[in-house]
Design an enzyme around this catalytic site. Structure first.
Site, PDB file in Angstrom:
ATOM      1  N   HIS A  69       0.869  -1.109   0.067  1.00  0.00           N
ATOM      2  CA  HIS A  69      -0.165   0.046   0.039  1.00  0.00           C
ATOM      3  C   HIS A  69       0.917   1.296  -0.034  1.00  0.00           C
ATOM      4  O   HIS A  69       1.852   1.393   0.833  1.00  0.00           O
ATOM      5  CB  HIS A  69      -0.784   0.003   1.260  1.00  0.00           C
ATOM      6  CG  HIS A  69      -1.627  -1.220   1.445  1.00  0.00           C
ATOM      7  ND1 HIS A  69      -2.086  -1.431   2.737  1.00  0.00           N
ATOM      8  CD2 HIS A  69      -2.194  -2.092   0.812  1.00  0.00           C
ATOM      9  CE1 HIS A  69      -2.896  -2.650   2.706  1.00  0.00           C
ATOM     10  NE2 HIS A  69      -2.644  -3.183   1.397  1.00  0.00           N
ATOM     11  N   TYR A 132       2.807   2.282  13.496  1.00  0.00           N
ATOM     12  CA  TYR A 132       2.972   3.290  12.443  1.00  0.00           C
ATOM     13  C   TYR A 132       2.553   4.839  12.774  1.00  0.00           C
ATOM     14  O   TYR A 132       1.358   4.770  13.064  1.00  0.00           O
ATOM     15  CB  TYR A 132       2.854   2.928  11.037  1.00  0.00           C
ATOM     16  CG  TYR A 132       1.601   2.511  10.642  1.00  0.00           C
ATOM     17  CD1 TYR A 132       0.686   3.356   9.955  1.00  0.00           C
ATOM     18  CD2 TYR A 132       0.993   1.295  11.157  1.00  0.00           C
ATOM     19  CE1 TYR A 132      -0.479   3.033   9.693  1.00  0.00           C
ATOM     20  CE2 TYR A 132      -0.310   0.729  10.776  1.00  0.00           C
ATOM     21  CZ  TYR A 132      -1.162   1.889  10.027  1.00  0.00           C
ATOM     22  OH  TYR A 132      -2.387   1.338   9.470  1.00  0.00           O
TER      23      TYR A 132
END
Length: 472
Positions: A69, A132
Protein backbone atom coordinates in the site's frame (compact mmCIF):
# COMPACT_ATOMS: atom_id res chain seq x y z
CA UNK A 1 20.29 -1.46 31.78
CA UNK A 2 22.57 -2.38 28.87
CA UNK A 3 22.37 -0.42 25.64
CA UNK A 4 22.39 -2.73 22.60
CA UNK A 5 23.55 -0.20 19.97
CA UNK A 6 23.79 3.47 19.17
CA UNK A 7 21.09 5.36 17.28
CA UNK A 8 21.86 5.29 13.56
CA UNK A 9 19.95 6.34 10.43
CA UNK A 10 20.95 4.75 7.11
CA UNK A 11 19.95 5.48 3.53
CA UNK A 12 18.57 2.61 1.46
CA UNK A 13 18.19 1.66 -2.18
CA UNK A 14 15.00 3.76 -2.30
CA UNK A 15 15.46 7.54 -2.16
CA UNK A 16 14.11 8.95 1.08
CA UNK A 17 13.47 5.55 2.67
CA UNK A 18 15.50 5.46 5.88
CA UNK A 19 16.44 2.46 8.04
CA UNK A 20 16.76 3.32 11.72
CA UNK A 21 18.77 1.28 14.22
CA UNK A 22 18.01 2.30 17.79
CA UNK A 23 19.15 1.42 21.31
CA UNK A 24 17.03 -1.17 23.15
CA UNK A 25 17.68 -1.27 26.87
CA UNK A 26 17.15 -4.75 28.36
CA UNK A 27 17.19 -6.21 31.88
CA UNK A 28 15.40 -8.94 33.81
CA UNK A 29 12.12 -7.03 33.61
CA UNK A 30 12.13 -6.80 29.81
CA UNK A 31 13.19 -3.94 27.55
CA UNK A 32 12.72 -0.22 26.90
CA UNK A 33 13.36 1.95 23.83
CA UNK A 34 12.71 5.48 22.64
CA UNK A 35 10.63 4.45 19.64
CA UNK A 36 10.32 8.00 18.30
CA UNK A 37 12.51 10.75 19.72
CA UNK A 38 12.28 13.78 17.51
CA UNK A 39 15.35 15.73 18.60
CA UNK A 40 17.77 12.81 18.49
CA UNK A 41 16.38 11.19 15.35
CA UNK A 42 16.26 14.39 13.31
CA UNK A 43 19.84 15.09 14.35
CA UNK A 44 20.76 11.56 13.22
CA UNK A 45 19.29 12.07 9.74
CA UNK A 46 15.52 11.53 9.77
CA UNK A 47 13.35 14.28 8.27
CA UNK A 48 11.38 16.37 10.74
CA UNK A 49 8.14 14.91 9.45
CA UNK A 50 5.52 16.06 12.01
CA UNK A 51 3.43 12.92 12.63
CA UNK A 52 -0.20 13.51 13.60
CA UNK A 53 -1.52 9.99 14.25
CA UNK A 54 -0.22 6.70 15.69
CA UNK A 55 -1.73 3.41 14.48
CA UNK A 56 -1.12 -0.09 15.87
CA UNK A 57 -1.85 -3.42 14.14
CA UNK A 58 -1.94 -6.66 16.13
CA UNK A 59 -1.09 -9.71 14.00
CA UNK A 60 -2.16 -12.92 15.69
CA UNK A 61 -0.44 -15.44 13.44
CA UNK A 62 3.02 -15.88 12.03
CA UNK A 63 2.86 -15.38 8.25
CA UNK A 64 0.28 -12.58 8.34
CA UNK A 65 1.11 -10.48 5.29
CA UNK A 66 -0.17 -6.99 4.45
CA UNK A 67 0.48 -4.66 1.50
CA UNK A 68 1.73 -3.29 -0.85
CA UNK A 69 0.00 0.00 0.00
CA UNK A 70 1.32 3.46 -0.92
CA UNK A 71 -0.51 6.26 0.85
CA UNK A 72 -0.29 10.00 0.13
CA UNK A 73 1.70 10.72 3.30
CA UNK A 74 4.92 9.87 5.11
CA UNK A 75 4.99 7.21 7.79
CA UNK A 76 7.38 5.77 10.34
CA UNK A 77 7.00 2.06 11.01
CA UNK A 78 8.31 0.02 13.93
CA UNK A 79 7.70 -3.23 15.78
CA UNK A 80 6.59 -3.23 19.42
CA UNK A 81 6.54 -7.00 19.81
CA UNK A 82 7.69 -9.84 17.54
CA UNK A 83 9.44 -9.45 14.19
CA UNK A 84 8.55 -8.71 10.59
CA UNK A 85 10.04 -9.04 7.14
CA UNK A 86 9.40 -5.66 5.53
CA UNK A 87 9.36 -4.85 1.82
CA UNK A 88 9.07 -1.49 0.09
CA UNK A 89 8.55 -0.52 -3.57
CA UNK A 90 8.97 2.97 -5.02
CA UNK A 91 5.84 3.92 -6.97
CA UNK A 92 6.71 7.58 -7.43
CA UNK A 93 7.05 8.69 -11.06
CA UNK A 94 10.61 8.86 -12.29
CA UNK A 95 13.64 6.71 -13.03
CA UNK A 96 13.46 4.90 -9.66
CA UNK A 97 9.90 3.66 -10.18
CA UNK A 98 9.90 0.00 -9.12
CA UNK A 99 13.02 0.16 -6.89
CA UNK A 100 12.82 -2.39 -4.06
CA UNK A 101 14.22 -2.59 -0.52
CA UNK A 102 13.68 -5.35 2.07
CA UNK A 103 14.74 -5.74 5.69
CA UNK A 104 13.91 -7.62 8.87
CA UNK A 105 12.57 -5.33 11.57
CA UNK A 106 12.25 -6.09 15.26
CA UNK A 107 12.40 -3.92 18.40
CA UNK A 108 15.81 -2.47 17.47
CA UNK A 109 14.85 -1.15 14.01
CA UNK A 110 12.39 1.26 12.44
CA UNK A 111 11.83 2.51 8.90
CA UNK A 112 10.87 5.96 7.65
CA UNK A 113 8.69 5.53 4.56
CA UNK A 114 8.25 8.65 2.37
CA UNK A 115 5.05 9.47 0.53
CA UNK A 116 4.70 7.37 -2.63
CA UNK A 117 6.66 4.34 -1.44
CA UNK A 118 4.47 1.23 -1.13
CA UNK A 119 4.83 -0.61 2.16
CA UNK A 120 4.30 -4.33 2.91
CA UNK A 121 5.27 -6.69 5.68
CA UNK A 122 5.06 -10.31 6.75
CA UNK A 123 5.10 -11.35 10.42
CA UNK A 124 7.77 -13.84 11.44
CA UNK A 125 6.32 -14.58 14.90
CA UNK A 126 2.90 -15.02 16.41
CA UNK A 127 1.38 -12.02 18.18
CA UNK A 128 3.49 -9.45 16.40
CA UNK A 129 2.54 -5.84 17.17
CA UNK A 130 3.24 -3.39 14.36
CA UNK A 131 3.10 0.38 14.90
CA UNK A 132 3.22 3.32 12.50
CA UNK A 133 3.13 7.09 12.78
CA UNK A 134 1.61 9.03 9.87
CA UNK A 135 1.74 12.68 8.82
CA UNK A 136 -1.92 13.05 7.78
CA UNK A 137 -5.25 12.03 9.25
CA UNK A 138 -7.01 9.39 7.19
CA UNK A 139 -10.06 10.54 5.23
CA UNK A 140 -12.35 9.17 2.55
CA UNK A 141 -10.93 11.74 0.14
CA UNK A 142 -7.41 10.34 0.56
CA UNK A 143 -8.42 6.92 -0.79
CA UNK A 144 -8.35 8.24 -4.34
CA UNK A 145 -4.63 8.97 -3.96
CA UNK A 146 -3.65 5.47 -2.77
CA UNK A 147 -1.65 3.12 -4.97
CA UNK A 148 -1.35 -0.66 -4.64
CA UNK A 149 1.03 -3.31 -5.95
CA UNK A 150 0.55 -7.07 -5.92
CA UNK A 151 2.61 -8.87 -3.28
CA UNK A 152 3.33 -11.75 -5.66
CA UNK A 153 4.38 -9.68 -8.70
CA UNK A 154 7.31 -11.68 -10.19
CA UNK A 155 8.88 -8.43 -11.44
CA UNK A 156 9.60 -7.45 -7.82
CA UNK A 157 11.21 -10.76 -6.85
CA UNK A 158 10.42 -10.27 -3.14
CA UNK A 159 11.98 -13.18 -1.15
CA UNK A 160 9.06 -13.70 1.23
CA UNK A 161 10.27 -15.94 4.11
CA UNK A 162 6.87 -17.66 4.14
CA UNK A 163 5.40 -18.54 0.75
CA UNK A 164 2.40 -16.37 -0.04
CA UNK A 165 0.18 -19.39 -0.73
CA UNK A 166 0.83 -20.42 2.90
CA UNK A 167 0.53 -16.90 4.37
CA UNK A 168 -2.46 -15.11 5.87
CA UNK A 169 -3.63 -12.46 3.36
CA UNK A 170 -6.77 -10.45 2.79
CA UNK A 171 -8.60 -10.99 -0.48
CA UNK A 172 -8.02 -7.35 -1.39
CA UNK A 173 -4.24 -7.75 -1.04
CA UNK A 174 -4.32 -10.83 -3.27
CA UNK A 175 -6.05 -8.87 -6.04
CA UNK A 176 -3.86 -5.78 -6.23
CA UNK A 177 -2.42 -4.97 -9.70
CA UNK A 178 1.15 -5.75 -10.78
CA UNK A 179 3.73 -2.99 -10.71
CA UNK A 180 3.34 -2.39 -14.46
CA UNK A 181 -0.29 -1.37 -13.87
CA UNK A 182 0.19 0.45 -10.57
CA UNK A 183 -0.87 4.08 -10.34
CA UNK A 184 2.12 6.34 -9.61
CA UNK A 185 1.77 8.46 -6.47
CA UNK A 186 2.39 12.05 -7.49
CA UNK A 187 4.45 14.31 -5.21
CA UNK A 188 2.79 17.00 -3.17
CA UNK A 189 2.25 20.27 -4.97
CA UNK A 190 3.95 23.63 -4.55
CA UNK A 191 1.34 26.35 -4.09
CA UNK A 192 2.16 29.80 -5.49
CA UNK A 193 0.14 32.70 -4.12
CA UNK A 194 -0.04 35.75 -6.38
CA UNK A 195 -0.86 34.41 -9.84
CA UNK A 196 -1.08 37.78 -11.59
CA UNK A 197 2.15 39.26 -10.25
CA UNK A 198 5.42 39.22 -12.17
CA UNK A 199 6.88 36.42 -10.05
CA UNK A 200 3.62 34.45 -10.06
CA UNK A 201 3.56 34.53 -13.85
CA UNK A 202 7.20 33.45 -14.05
CA UNK A 203 6.52 30.49 -11.74
CA UNK A 204 3.43 29.63 -13.80
CA UNK A 205 5.67 29.27 -16.85
CA UNK A 206 7.86 26.80 -14.93
CA UNK A 207 4.73 24.73 -14.29
CA UNK A 208 4.88 23.56 -17.91
CA UNK A 209 7.89 21.43 -16.95
CA UNK A 210 7.19 20.93 -13.24
CA UNK A 211 3.70 19.67 -12.59
CA UNK A 212 4.09 20.21 -8.84
CA UNK A 213 3.64 23.96 -9.29
CA UNK A 214 0.06 25.10 -8.70
CA UNK A 215 -0.48 28.84 -9.14
CA UNK A 216 -3.35 30.29 -7.12
CA UNK A 217 -5.04 33.58 -7.95
CA UNK A 218 -6.47 36.13 -5.55
CA UNK A 219 -9.86 34.53 -6.14
CA UNK A 220 -8.40 31.31 -4.72
CA UNK A 221 -6.49 32.83 -1.79
CA UNK A 222 -7.02 36.50 -0.92
CA UNK A 223 -4.60 37.60 1.82
CA UNK A 224 -6.73 40.69 2.47
CA UNK A 225 -9.53 38.38 3.67
CA UNK A 226 -9.11 37.36 7.34
CA UNK A 227 -10.44 33.92 6.39
CA UNK A 228 -8.03 33.56 3.44
CA UNK A 229 -6.99 30.00 4.36
CA UNK A 230 -10.45 28.43 4.30
CA UNK A 231 -9.93 26.94 0.82
CA UNK A 232 -6.17 26.37 1.12
CA UNK A 233 -5.80 22.64 1.69
CA UNK A 234 -2.37 22.50 3.28
CA UNK A 235 -2.19 18.69 3.17
CA UNK A 236 -1.98 18.90 -0.64
CA UNK A 237 1.25 20.92 -0.56
CA UNK A 238 4.88 20.43 0.40
CA UNK A 239 5.69 24.15 -0.06
CA UNK A 240 3.88 27.45 -0.36
CA UNK A 241 5.54 30.33 -2.21
CA UNK A 242 4.09 33.63 -1.08
CA UNK A 243 4.50 35.89 -4.10
CA UNK A 244 1.43 37.92 -3.12
CA UNK A 245 1.77 41.32 -1.47
CA UNK A 246 0.40 44.82 -1.27
CA UNK A 247 3.09 46.58 -3.36
CA UNK A 248 1.54 50.02 -3.96
CA UNK A 249 4.44 51.74 -2.20
CA UNK A 250 3.08 55.28 -2.44
CA UNK A 251 -0.54 54.41 -1.63
CA UNK A 252 0.69 52.63 1.49
CA UNK A 253 1.51 56.08 2.91
CA UNK A 254 -2.21 56.94 3.01
CA UNK A 255 -4.44 55.95 5.93
CA UNK A 256 -6.34 53.37 3.88
CA UNK A 257 -3.22 52.09 2.15
CA UNK A 258 -1.40 51.75 5.48
CA UNK A 259 -4.16 49.47 6.78
CA UNK A 260 -4.12 47.38 3.62
CA UNK A 261 -0.31 47.04 3.63
CA UNK A 262 -0.23 45.83 7.22
CA UNK A 263 -3.18 43.49 6.70
CA UNK A 264 -1.68 41.78 3.62
CA UNK A 265 2.08 42.07 4.21
CA UNK A 266 2.20 41.42 7.96
CA UNK A 267 -0.98 40.12 9.60
CA UNK A 268 -1.89 37.63 6.86
CA UNK A 269 1.74 36.54 6.49
CA UNK A 270 1.93 35.81 10.22
CA UNK A 271 -1.13 33.56 9.97
CA UNK A 272 0.14 31.91 6.78
CA UNK A 273 3.47 31.11 8.43
CA UNK A 274 1.73 29.70 11.49
CA UNK A 275 -0.63 27.50 9.49
CA UNK A 276 2.18 26.26 7.23
CA UNK A 277 4.19 25.28 10.30
CA UNK A 278 1.19 23.58 11.87
CA UNK A 279 0.66 21.45 8.77
CA UNK A 280 4.34 20.67 8.12
CA UNK A 281 4.45 22.81 4.94
CA UNK A 282 7.54 24.88 4.16
CA UNK A 283 6.85 28.53 3.35
CA UNK A 284 8.97 30.55 0.91
CA UNK A 285 8.15 34.19 1.54
CA UNK A 286 9.30 36.86 -0.92
CA UNK A 287 10.49 40.15 0.58
CA UNK A 288 12.08 43.36 -0.57
CA UNK A 289 14.95 45.84 -0.40
CA UNK A 290 12.51 48.26 1.25
CA UNK A 291 13.16 46.61 4.61
CA UNK A 292 16.45 48.62 4.62
CA UNK A 293 16.95 52.38 4.69
CA UNK A 294 19.47 52.38 1.82
CA UNK A 295 22.27 54.02 3.80
CA UNK A 296 24.69 51.12 3.16
CA UNK A 297 26.09 50.51 -0.31
CA UNK A 298 25.71 46.73 0.02
CA UNK A 299 23.86 44.60 2.57
CA UNK A 300 23.97 40.92 3.44
CA UNK A 301 21.32 38.78 5.10
CA UNK A 302 22.40 39.78 8.63
CA UNK A 303 22.14 43.53 8.06
CA UNK A 304 19.79 45.19 10.60
CA UNK A 305 16.30 46.01 9.38
CA UNK A 306 15.64 49.75 9.06
CA UNK A 307 12.60 50.45 6.84
CA UNK A 308 11.77 54.08 6.08
CA UNK A 309 8.35 53.62 4.43
CA UNK A 310 5.06 52.06 5.49
CA UNK A 311 5.44 49.42 2.79
CA UNK A 312 8.93 48.57 4.05
CA UNK A 313 7.75 48.44 7.65
CA UNK A 314 4.90 46.06 6.80
CA UNK A 315 7.24 43.80 4.81
CA UNK A 316 9.80 43.79 7.64
CA UNK A 317 7.07 42.72 10.07
CA UNK A 318 6.04 39.93 7.70
CA UNK A 319 9.64 38.71 7.51
CA UNK A 320 9.87 38.46 11.29
CA UNK A 321 6.63 36.51 11.45
CA UNK A 322 7.94 34.00 8.92
CA UNK A 323 11.33 33.65 10.59
CA UNK A 324 9.65 32.80 13.91
CA UNK A 325 9.42 29.30 12.42
CA UNK A 326 12.81 27.76 11.77
CA UNK A 327 11.81 25.73 8.69
CA UNK A 328 10.69 28.67 6.51
CA UNK A 329 12.52 30.77 3.89
CA UNK A 330 12.62 34.51 3.28
CA UNK A 331 13.92 35.49 -0.18
CA UNK A 332 14.68 39.21 -0.43
CA UNK A 333 14.87 40.77 -3.86
CA UNK A 334 14.58 44.14 -5.60
CA UNK A 335 13.74 45.91 -8.85
CA UNK A 336 11.80 42.95 -10.26
CA UNK A 337 11.26 42.81 -14.03
CA UNK A 338 8.84 40.33 -15.56
CA UNK A 339 5.55 39.99 -17.39
CA UNK A 340 3.37 42.94 -16.37
CA UNK A 341 3.94 46.59 -15.52
CA UNK A 342 7.57 47.33 -14.72
CA UNK A 343 10.29 49.91 -15.25
CA UNK A 344 11.93 48.29 -18.29
CA UNK A 345 8.73 47.87 -20.28
CA UNK A 346 7.72 51.44 -19.38
CA UNK A 347 11.05 52.84 -20.62
CA UNK A 348 10.78 50.87 -23.85
CA UNK A 349 7.27 52.19 -24.45
CA UNK A 350 8.37 55.78 -23.79
CA UNK A 351 11.25 55.35 -26.23
CA UNK A 352 8.88 54.08 -28.91
CA UNK A 353 6.55 57.03 -28.28
CA UNK A 354 9.38 59.54 -28.65
CA UNK A 355 9.16 60.68 -25.04
CA UNK A 356 12.33 61.84 -23.25
CA UNK A 357 11.76 60.72 -19.64
CA UNK A 358 13.28 62.14 -16.48
CA UNK A 359 14.76 59.30 -14.43
CA UNK A 360 16.37 59.42 -11.01
CA UNK A 361 20.13 58.96 -10.96
CA UNK A 362 20.74 58.75 -7.20
CA UNK A 363 19.03 55.43 -6.37
CA UNK A 364 21.29 52.43 -6.98
CA UNK A 365 20.68 48.70 -7.18
CA UNK A 366 20.38 45.78 -9.57
CA UNK A 367 17.52 44.53 -11.72
CA UNK A 368 16.12 41.13 -10.86
CA UNK A 369 14.35 39.30 -13.64
CA UNK A 370 11.29 37.42 -12.45
CA UNK A 371 12.38 34.34 -14.40
CA UNK A 372 15.64 34.26 -12.40
CA UNK A 373 13.83 34.82 -9.11
CA UNK A 374 11.47 31.93 -9.91
CA UNK A 375 14.45 29.73 -10.78
CA UNK A 376 16.14 30.72 -7.51
CA UNK A 377 13.10 29.75 -5.44
CA UNK A 378 12.78 26.38 -7.14
CA UNK A 379 16.53 25.86 -6.63
CA UNK A 380 16.21 26.45 -2.88
CA UNK A 381 13.29 24.01 -2.71
CA UNK A 382 14.94 21.39 -4.90
CA UNK A 383 18.35 21.54 -3.25
CA UNK A 384 16.87 21.42 0.27
CA UNK A 385 19.07 24.39 1.15
CA UNK A 386 19.09 25.45 4.79
CA UNK A 387 16.04 27.56 5.72
CA UNK A 388 16.45 31.23 6.56
CA UNK A 389 17.05 34.46 4.64
CA UNK A 390 18.55 34.60 1.14
CA UNK A 391 19.30 37.63 -1.02
CA UNK A 392 18.59 37.33 -4.76
CA UNK A 393 19.45 39.96 -7.40
CA UNK A 394 20.63 40.01 -10.97
CA UNK A 395 24.31 39.61 -11.79
CA UNK A 396 25.60 43.07 -12.73
CA UNK A 397 27.41 46.06 -11.34
CA UNK A 398 25.16 48.35 -9.28
CA UNK A 399 23.33 50.83 -11.51
CA UNK A 400 21.02 53.78 -11.06
CA UNK A 401 17.54 53.83 -12.55
CA UNK A 402 18.94 56.40 -14.98
CA UNK A 403 21.66 53.94 -16.08
CA UNK A 404 19.06 51.22 -16.61
CA UNK A 405 16.85 53.54 -18.66
CA UNK A 406 19.77 54.47 -20.92
CA UNK A 407 20.52 50.79 -21.53
CA UNK A 408 16.88 50.10 -22.38
CA UNK A 409 16.80 53.00 -24.87
CA UNK A 410 20.08 51.90 -26.46
CA UNK A 411 19.18 48.18 -26.73
CA UNK A 412 15.79 49.12 -28.19
CA UNK A 413 17.46 51.18 -30.95
CA UNK A 414 16.82 54.67 -29.55
CA UNK A 415 19.11 57.49 -28.44
CA UNK A 416 20.09 56.93 -24.77
CA UNK A 417 20.83 60.65 -24.45
CA UNK A 418 17.08 61.20 -24.61
CA UNK A 419 16.92 60.07 -20.99
CA UNK A 420 17.27 63.01 -18.61
CA UNK A 421 18.88 62.54 -15.16
CA UNK A 422 17.22 64.02 -12.08
CA UNK A 423 17.68 63.61 -8.36
CA UNK A 424 15.07 61.87 -6.23
CA UNK A 425 14.25 65.21 -4.63
CA UNK A 426 13.70 66.84 -8.03
CA UNK A 427 11.59 63.92 -9.26
CA UNK A 428 9.32 63.97 -6.20
CA UNK A 429 8.87 67.75 -6.16
CA UNK A 430 5.20 68.62 -6.53
CA UNK A 431 4.08 65.00 -6.37
CA UNK A 432 1.86 64.31 -3.35
CA UNK A 433 2.13 61.16 -1.25
CA UNK A 434 5.46 59.81 -2.47
CA UNK A 435 6.97 57.17 -0.20
CA UNK A 436 10.66 57.48 0.67
CA UNK A 437 12.86 55.10 -1.33
CA UNK A 438 16.13 53.47 -0.22
CA UNK A 439 19.03 55.20 -1.98
CA UNK A 440 20.95 51.92 -2.20
CA UNK A 441 19.34 48.56 -2.98
CA UNK A 442 22.41 46.45 -3.64
CA UNK A 443 22.53 43.00 -2.05
CA UNK A 444 25.40 40.66 -1.24
CA UNK A 445 24.28 37.34 -2.76
CA UNK A 446 27.17 35.12 -1.64
CA UNK A 447 24.96 33.03 0.64
CA UNK A 448 22.70 32.08 -2.28
CA UNK A 449 25.66 31.30 -4.54
CA UNK A 450 27.06 29.00 -1.84
CA UNK A 451 24.00 26.78 -2.34
CA UNK A 452 25.04 26.22 -5.98
CA UNK A 453 22.78 28.79 -7.63
CA UNK A 454 24.43 30.58 -10.55
CA UNK A 455 22.83 33.72 -11.97
CA UNK A 456 22.57 34.21 -15.70
CA UNK A 457 24.36 37.28 -17.18
CA UNK A 458 22.34 40.48 -16.83
CA UNK A 459 22.95 41.75 -20.38
CA UNK A 460 21.72 38.49 -21.92
CA UNK A 461 18.55 38.57 -19.82
CA UNK A 462 17.84 42.20 -20.63
CA UNK A 463 18.23 41.56 -24.38
CA UNK A 464 15.98 38.53 -24.14
CA UNK A 465 13.38 40.47 -22.19
CA UNK A 466 13.36 43.44 -24.57
CA UNK A 467 12.98 41.15 -27.57
CA UNK A 468 9.78 39.72 -26.13
CA UNK A 469 8.13 42.72 -24.47
CA UNK A 470 4.93 43.63 -26.34
CA UNK A 471 4.34 47.25 -27.33
CA UNK A 472 1.62 48.71 -25.07
Amino acid sequence: MVEAMQLRVQDTAISGLKLVSMPVHRDTRGWFKENWQREKMVAAGLPDFHPVQNNVAFNEQRGTTRGFHAEPWDKYISVLSGEIFGAWVDVRPGPDFGAVFTAKVSQGEAVFVPRGVANAYQTLRDETVYSYLVTEHWSEASLGQYSYVNLADPQLQIPWPIALDEAVLSQADREHPPLASAKPVLPKKIAVLGATGQLGRALARLADDDQRISVLSRQDVDLSDPDFARDLFFSDYSHIVNAAAMTAVDRAESAEGRREAWKVNATAVRELARLAHQHGVQLVHVSTDYVFDGSSTEVDEDHPLSPISVYGQSKAAGEQAVLAFAEHYVVRTSWVIGQGNNFVSTMRRLAQQGIAPEVVDDQFGRLTFASELARCIMHLIGSASAPGIYHMQGMSEPMSWYDVARQVFSMSGYDPDSVQPVTTEQYQRGKPLMAPRPANSTFNTNKLRATGFIEQPFQDLLKEFLSGVPVR
